[in-house]
Each structure stands twice: as C-alpha cells, then as structure tokens.
Design a protein around this motif. Structure first.
Motif, PDB file in Angstrom:
ATOM      1  N   ASP A 131      -5.979  -9.474  -6.750  1.00 42.30           N
ATOM      2  CA  ASP A 131      -4.410  -9.384  -6.754  1.00 42.30           C
ATOM      3  C   ASP A 131      -4.231  -8.545  -5.116  1.00 42.30           C
ATOM      4  O   ASP A 131      -4.699  -7.661  -4.844  1.00 42.30           O
ATOM      5  N   PRO A 132      -3.120  -8.572  -4.778  1.00 37.01           N
ATOM      6  CA  PRO A 132      -3.241  -8.246  -2.751  1.00 37.01           C
ATOM      7  C   PRO A 132      -2.480  -7.413  -3.461  1.00 37.01           C
ATOM      8  O   PRO A 132      -2.788  -6.088  -2.345  1.00 37.01           O
ATOM      9  N   VAL A 133      -2.465  -5.787  -4.441  1.00 34.16           N
ATOM     10  CA  VAL A 133      -1.863  -4.571  -4.167  1.00 34.16           C
ATOM     11  C   VAL A 133      -3.421  -3.551  -5.007  1.00 34.16           C
ATOM     12  O   VAL A 133      -3.959  -3.345  -4.091  1.00 34.16           O
ATOM     13  N   LEU A 134      -3.317  -3.982  -6.402  1.00 31.08           N
ATOM     14  CA  LEU A 134      -4.155  -3.270  -6.973  1.00 31.08           C
ATOM     15  C   LEU A 134      -5.507  -3.585  -6.589  1.00 31.08           C
ATOM     16  O   LEU A 134      -6.878  -2.258  -5.887  1.00 31.08           O
ATOM     17  N   ASP A 135      -5.958  -4.678  -6.391  1.00 28.60           N
ATOM     18  CA  ASP A 135      -7.940  -5.514  -6.271  1.00 28.60           C
ATOM     19  C   ASP A 135      -7.918  -4.622  -5.008  1.00 28.60           C
ATOM     20  O   ASP A 135      -8.944  -4.833  -3.967  1.00 28.60           O
TER      21      ASP A 135
END
Length: 258
Positions: A131-135
């Motif tokens: 995930d480009p945001v959370l991960d």
C-alpha cells in the motif's frame, strides 16, 4: 540444538523470501548450486534457508554480497521478486531483486542506526505491491533513528509489515537467529509437508533449464538484430543460467532406488 545464549549472541546469517509457492520456487532454487531448504511462509510466499554458510569460507565474500547473488539468480529464474534478509555482528539489511532490474537494498548498523537510502524503501514498497500510503508509512518508520530498536528489531519490523501481504514465517524462523536455529526450524516445517528443494528430481529442473535456454538464445539474437543491448543482456543471462543448470548434477528424489 543451539542454546539460547548462542542464538542471542551476534551471529552471521541470511534467509530468502520469494513471492511464490514452494512447488514453483524449489526447482529454481536447485540452480543456485547451494543446498537450501524451502517451506511455505504464508499465502503466496516461500522462505529459503541455506544449508551452508559460504561467507565463512576463507577469502569468501561478505554475507550481503552472497545473498545479493542468490536473490538475483532466483529473480531471473522465475517470475517472482526475491527479498534476501542478512545480518552479521556489525550490520543487518535486506536486498530486493526483481527480474532484470537493478537490485535495491537497505542497511542498519548493529545498534539500529539507518545507513541506507530512503529511496530504496520506497522502491521495495512499489515492487512488492505494498500500500503506497499505510505500508509505506510503516516502512518509513524503519528508516528513522530509534535507540530502542537494534538492527535485528528492524528486520523483524520489516517482516511484520510484509505480513500484510500474507507473509507468515514458520515457527522459529526469525531474522537475526543463528543458522543452526533456522535450519532446525525449516526442517520441522518441511517435515509438516512443505516442499523441499532436496526432494525435486533432476529432470524437473532440467526441463526448466531447457526452457531458459530456448527463450534466452532467440532473445539475444533478436537483440543483436534490433541493436538492443538490454535484450542481448537479458537473453544471454537466461541462456547462461539454463546452460549452467543443464551441466549440474541433480540428486534423485528421496526414496528413489539407486
């Protein structure tokens, strides 16, 4: 069985994580010319642990260089990305190889001080489909200073982030552990029915090698004809890998009469 004290002491070791299932990864692992054991590591992941430790040999390469070569060979030999985790008394880190793209890596000093490039972490997130945001935010935490997190804790944190993609290491397979501990844990996991490269017969691997040569030679010739160095290089690597595999000797499956 190694003692708890031996496992807690600074050691040198490595393991590889492939984004594929053991039945597809195990035959390709035979091409490394280094005995390895493979076991399922959650949904769509395989963990490989080397039976030897070539970095201990006199004049041998450092562990990070050894695993970079392994990861690159596995990534070229199959359609999956390969993440190699490594550690020694002074450093720990990882290397991600994916196809013919340049491997990327990151490193921490023993105390956990980051010494890598942040761009490498972003590249890992992209190539593993995180995930480009959370991960990515979770990975960024591993690149910041934290006096309570040593290098081993950073690797364990990386595995925790990858758990969101389905990665679940077998019991006892922990980054930073001694190689004897990892091998015992992998043998236990394989004994529960997971695939093991040592049980694959030569013809299976040789068939894969023939495919590599069959794809590599035309690709290289086409690259020469079209004057595309990248195709020439890719085709040459495929053909070379396949040729080396065809020349190797492979054991019969366990239980096969001599």
């Amino acid at each position: 069985m190694p003692s708890a004290a031996e496992n807690a002491a600074p050691v040198t070791g490595a393991l590889l994580l492939c984004r594929g299932t053991p039945d597809t990864v195990a035959p390709v692992a035979r091409l490394l010319r280094e005995p390895m054991r493979a076991a399922a590591a959650g949904e769509g992941w395989t963990v490989l642990v080397p039976e030897g430790a070539p970095w201990r040999e006199t004049g041998g390469d450092p562990v990070e260089r050894v695993v970079t070569g392994w990861a690159g060979a596995l990534a070229v030999g199959g359609p999956w990305p390969v993440l190699a985790l490594w550690w020694d008394p002074g450093h720990s880190g990882f290397v991600l190889a994916s196809g013919f793209r340049r491997p990327v890596g990151y490193e921490w000093l023993a105390g956990g001080t980051p010494v890598g490039e942040d761009e490498a972490v972003r590249t890992v997130a992209l190539r593993l489909g995180l995930d480009p945001v959370l991960d990515l935010q979770a990975l960024d935490v591993l690149t910041r200073g934290d006096s309570d997190a040593d290098a081993r804790a950073r690797l364990i944190g990386l595995v925790a982030v990858l758990a969101r993609t389905g990665l679940v290491l077998p019991p006892g397979v922990t980054p930073g552990a001694s190689m004897p501990v990892l091998r015992v844990a992998l043998r236990a996991a394989v004994g529960e029915g997971d695939a093991d490269p040592g049980t694959w017969w030569g013809p299976v691997v040789r068939a894969l090698c023939v495919v590599q040569v069959g794809l590599g030679v035309p690709m290289a010739l086409w690259g020469v004809h079209r004057r595309r160095p990248a195709l020439v290089l890719a085709g040459g690597l495929l053909a070379t890998t396949g040729t080396v595999g065809l020349r190797a000797r492979f054991p019969a499956p366990l239980g096969t009469p001599p």
